[in-house]
Write an enzyme that holds these catalytic residues in place. Structure first.
Site, mmCIF file in Angstrom:
data_model
loop_
_atom_site.group_PDB
_atom_site.id
_atom_site.type_symbol
_atom_site.label_atom_id
_atom_site.label_comp_id
_atom_site.label_asym_id
_atom_site.label_seq_id
_atom_site.Cartn_x
_atom_site.Cartn_y
_atom_site.Cartn_z
ATOM 1 N N ASP A 1 0.825 -1.210 0.000
ATOM 2 C CA ASP A 1 0.000 0.000 0.000
ATOM 3 C C ASP A 1 0.858 1.260 0.000
ATOM 4 O O ASP A 1 1.917 1.314 0.634
ATOM 5 C CB ASP A 1 -0.892 -0.028 1.251
ATOM 6 C CG ASP A 1 -1.792 1.172 1.351
ATOM 7 O OD1 ASP A 1 -2.641 1.340 0.458
ATOM 8 O OD2 ASP A 1 -1.656 1.946 2.321
ATOM 9 N N GLU B 1 1.299 -0.487 -5.099
ATOM 10 C CA GLU B 1 0.339 0.570 -5.375
ATOM 11 C C GLU B 1 1.159 1.863 -5.453
ATOM 12 O O GLU B 1 1.469 2.476 -4.435
ATOM 13 C CB GLU B 1 -0.724 0.686 -4.276
ATOM 14 C CG GLU B 1 -1.806 1.695 -4.636
ATOM 15 C CD GLU B 1 -2.379 2.446 -3.450
ATOM 16 O OE1 GLU B 1 -3.368 3.164 -3.626
ATOM 17 O OE2 GLU B 1 -1.817 2.352 -2.343
#
Length: 712
Positions: free
Chosen positions: A396, A449
């Site tokens: 993330d 990401e």
């Protein structure tokens, strides 16, 4: 009588000495030995030696008792008599350290790849005594205790010993095991006692409770065939269609074990190759969706035990479904019971707030340049691969790690040693976690990401890249959603929003994400973004997904979009499963299943995702900007042409030069009546002339997949 200074005895008696083992336990004294034990309020204390001899101890000071013996006493127990009871137990302070010198050296160097086997709480047998060994890194602490339900949450009798310059503290507590709740009580430099959950706990209480829990596993895996097959091929060369899922709201109330049959049945029927779980590491606030982690090594107990999660993953593997888990090394919350200022000082977080705090998110940033912190995170990634057999980690917020000025104004960030904005320590950390993970676990995937144009995200670390296997294509996601949200009347002026991604599609190994982030915070659902009436919205949905599945890159779709959920997702309630009772949404649901089936059958759509030579544009935007067509080829010369008509009207007798002459089979038509479309298309096959020219019928808001077999 003891010769130890009173201040030493008092510190040990109050549990504030940094090395209580230097006083308590067994020690050589002159030509003999001395046994010391802390038993406050006892009336009599004695030690039963290994040879059966019972030796009376004398009270020295502050509840500390001692006795001299001629020979080394071996394993002994301590008997304490009180006014109305008697207590017999092994003495934890007689044991040698449960952590070895090599482990301490590797921890200090930041090179302990199996850190979870050393730090934390482990049920063990030491010198014939069963109990739990507690080990924690807290270099700034003046003293440290274990508190828990085994000692009434009073740690004065459970002080830990410092293992020197490593910053590690250790204590073996006999007679306790799995299920014991505990925390660490830390005396800070400022002289304040604070209570903290174990950073390395492998189980935690169910929030809002915050204690750590001793656990051990007896799980026997049955996914050997899956792991062996996984290691033989790289994910890049396999079909990958990912169903992103938030376990708490997919079908509320399911435990890890309950979810196994439900997820397997559903995902198998839909044809997805992988499930990606939003973070399952322990987190205090459910509304963070798991992205503010307090227990990096503890699967959240909201859904069951760690072995229950193992069962879920094992069952998914046995059903042929891969498992990806979201992983959050970019930031952590400020909750007082967890990692923030763990030993009273900035420890896991960078001490400079310009590098150690995300003001936008109200979270802290890891100190990636500190050996032990980097080791904590690298080992955590390996832990999920080793202990839970996950097939991938989606990392993330990588962009927030790469740049020191991320979401900061001028003067709010400090440049690196060369004056640049790149976080060099974070870059080295990402390279290490990727290189180490791929070395140890062939066939896994680490997915970034990453929303910027940072170069080489999926380039190997040997070529100065970050070493990820895949990167989320956020540019494709933003452009394509912007395009598909436009009224078809105006799309012809914005063809570049769809085709620009072809310019850079092979610069990285991409995943195309329509994720949870696109259906929250007022964005509505994917269905809700589509223009037109109900029929047109569903037609746009089918066309968009067929274009997405045909586009170079792997696919990711968040739960609920496969049947056209109309409302925005909320973690506080389940999906609108009742929508499957509506025929038109059930038809979309069937279309996604067919999309996955045909996708997996057509190697041209996945076997050369990273190879620009296997891709070509067909037609020209100026010819008809509402039509986008391209071809994909596999290693054997088989070809799939993806022909998209994003206008609201059918196009009959549409000329298109296909890359091969001969017969082309229409293997997918998003406008088929079976999926709720108007039924326009090419009746199963298309014939070209000797130059590959064809005349097609393109359905409105429809996408065709045409297949040509090599040599046909």
């Amino acid at each position: 009588m003891t010769t130890l200074p009173p201040e030493i005895l008092d510190a040990v008696a109050h549990g504030s000495h940094h090395d209580p083992h230097s006083v308590l336990g067994v020690h050589q004294s002159g030509e003999g030995w001395v046994i010391r034990s802390r038993r406050p309020l006892a009336r009599e204390v004695s030690a039963e030696l290994a040879d059966g001899t019972d030796v009376a101890l004398s009270h020295v000071r502050g509840g500390i008792w001692e006795a001299a013996v001629d020979a080394y006493p071996g394993a002994y127990t301590v008997r304490a008599r009180y006014d109305d009871s008697e207590h017999v137990a092994d003495d934890g302070y007689r044991h040698a350290p449960s952590v070895g010198e090599l482990d301490l050296h590797l921890i200090s160097e930041g090179r302990h790849e199996e850190l979870w086997r050393v730090l934390g709480a482990h049920v063990r047998e030491l010198d014939g005594s069963a109990g739990t060994a507690f080990t924690v890194w807290a270099p700034d602490a003046r003293a440290l205790r274990v508190i828990g339900d085994f000692n009434g949450w009073d740690g004065t009798g459970s002080a830990m010993r410092s293992m020197g310059g490593s910053g590690v503290w250790e204590l073996f507590v006999p007679g306790i095991g799995a299920g014991t709740r505990y925390k660490f009580e830390i005396l800070t430099r400022a002289g304040q006692w604070i209570e903290k959950a174990d950073p390395m706990a492998r189980l935690a209480e169910t929030p809002p409770a915050t204690a750590s829990v001793v656990t051990e596993t007896a799980y026997e895996w049955a996914d050997d065939a899956w792991i062996a097959e996984r290691s033989r091929t790289a994910p890049l060369d396999r079909p990958m269609s990912i169903y992103e899922l938030h376990l708490g709201s997919w079908k509320p109330g399911l435990s890890y074990r309950d979810a196994a049959d439900e997820i397997i049945s559903y995902v198998s029927a839909q044809g997805f190759t992988h499930v990606e779980f939003l973070p399952l590491a322990e987190h205090p606030f459910g509304g963070s969706w798991g992205y503010q982690v307090s227990g990096y090594y503890a699967p959240t107990s909201r859904f069951g035990s760690p072995d229950d999660l193992r069962y879920l993953i094992d069952r998914l593997h046995q059903a042929g479904i891969g498992v990806i888990m979201d992983w959050v090394p970019g930031h952590f919350p400020k909750d007082e019971f967890a990692l923030a200022r763990f030993d009273g000082e900035a420890l896991y977080e960078h001490p400079d707030p310009r590098r150690g705090e995300h003001k936008d998110w109200g979270t802290l940033i890891f100190d990636y340049g500190r050996n032990e912190v980097r080791n904590f995170l690298v080992a955590n990634a390996l832990y999920w691969f080793e202990e839970f057999h996950v097939d991938g980690l989606r990392v993330d917020a990588v962009a927030s790690m790469l740049y020191l000025d991320y979401s900061r104004n001028e003067g709010e960030w400090a440049p690196n040693q060369f004056g640049g904005r790149e976080n060099l320590e974070a870059i080295r950390f990402l390279q290490e976690v990727n290189a180490t993970s791929y070395k140890r676990y062939p066939g896994i995937a680490l997915i970034a990401e990453e929303s910027t144009s940072f170069p080489g995200v999926t380039a190997p670390t040997s070529h100065a890249g970050l070493g990820f296997g895949f990167k989320w294509n956020m540019g494709w996601m933003n452009d394509s959603l912007q395009y598909i949200g436009r009224d078809p009347m105006y799309r012809s002026h914005h063809e570049g929003e769809l085709s620009f991604s072809f310019v850079y599609s092979f610069s990285e190994n991409f995943v195309l994400p329509i994720s949870h982030d696109e259906v929250v915070h007022g964005k509505g659902s994917l269905f809700g973004r589509m223009p037109g009436d109900h029929w047109q919205k569903l037609a746009n949905m089918r066309a968009f997904l067929a274009y997405m599945w045909g586009h170079p890159g792997k696919q990711l779709l968040f739960m609920g979009q496969e049947f056209g959920q109309m409302s925005e997702w909320s973690e506080s309630r389940g999906l609108d499963w009742w929508m499957l009772d509506q025929p038109s949404h059930a038809q979309l649901h069937s279309f996604v299943a067919e999309l996955n089936r045909v996708y997996k059958d057509q190697a041209a759509l996945w076997s050369r995702d990273h190879d620009g030579a296997a891709f070509s544009r067909l037609g020209a935007p100026a010819w008809n900007p509402n039509v986008l067509a391209f071809a994909r080829r596999d290693h054997h010369g088989n070809t799939v042409a993806v022909v998209c008509n994003f206008s609201g009207v059918p196009l009959s007798d549409f000329p298109l030069d296909l890359p091969e002459a001969g017969e082309w089979t229409e293997v997918l038509n998003s406008d088929a009546e079976a999926f709720g479309g108007s039924g326009q298309g090419n009746l199963g096959s298309v014939h070209t002339d000797g130059r590959g020219s064809a005349t097609l019928t393109l359905p409105p808001l429809g996408v065709l997949w045409l297949h040509h077999r090599a040599g046909a």
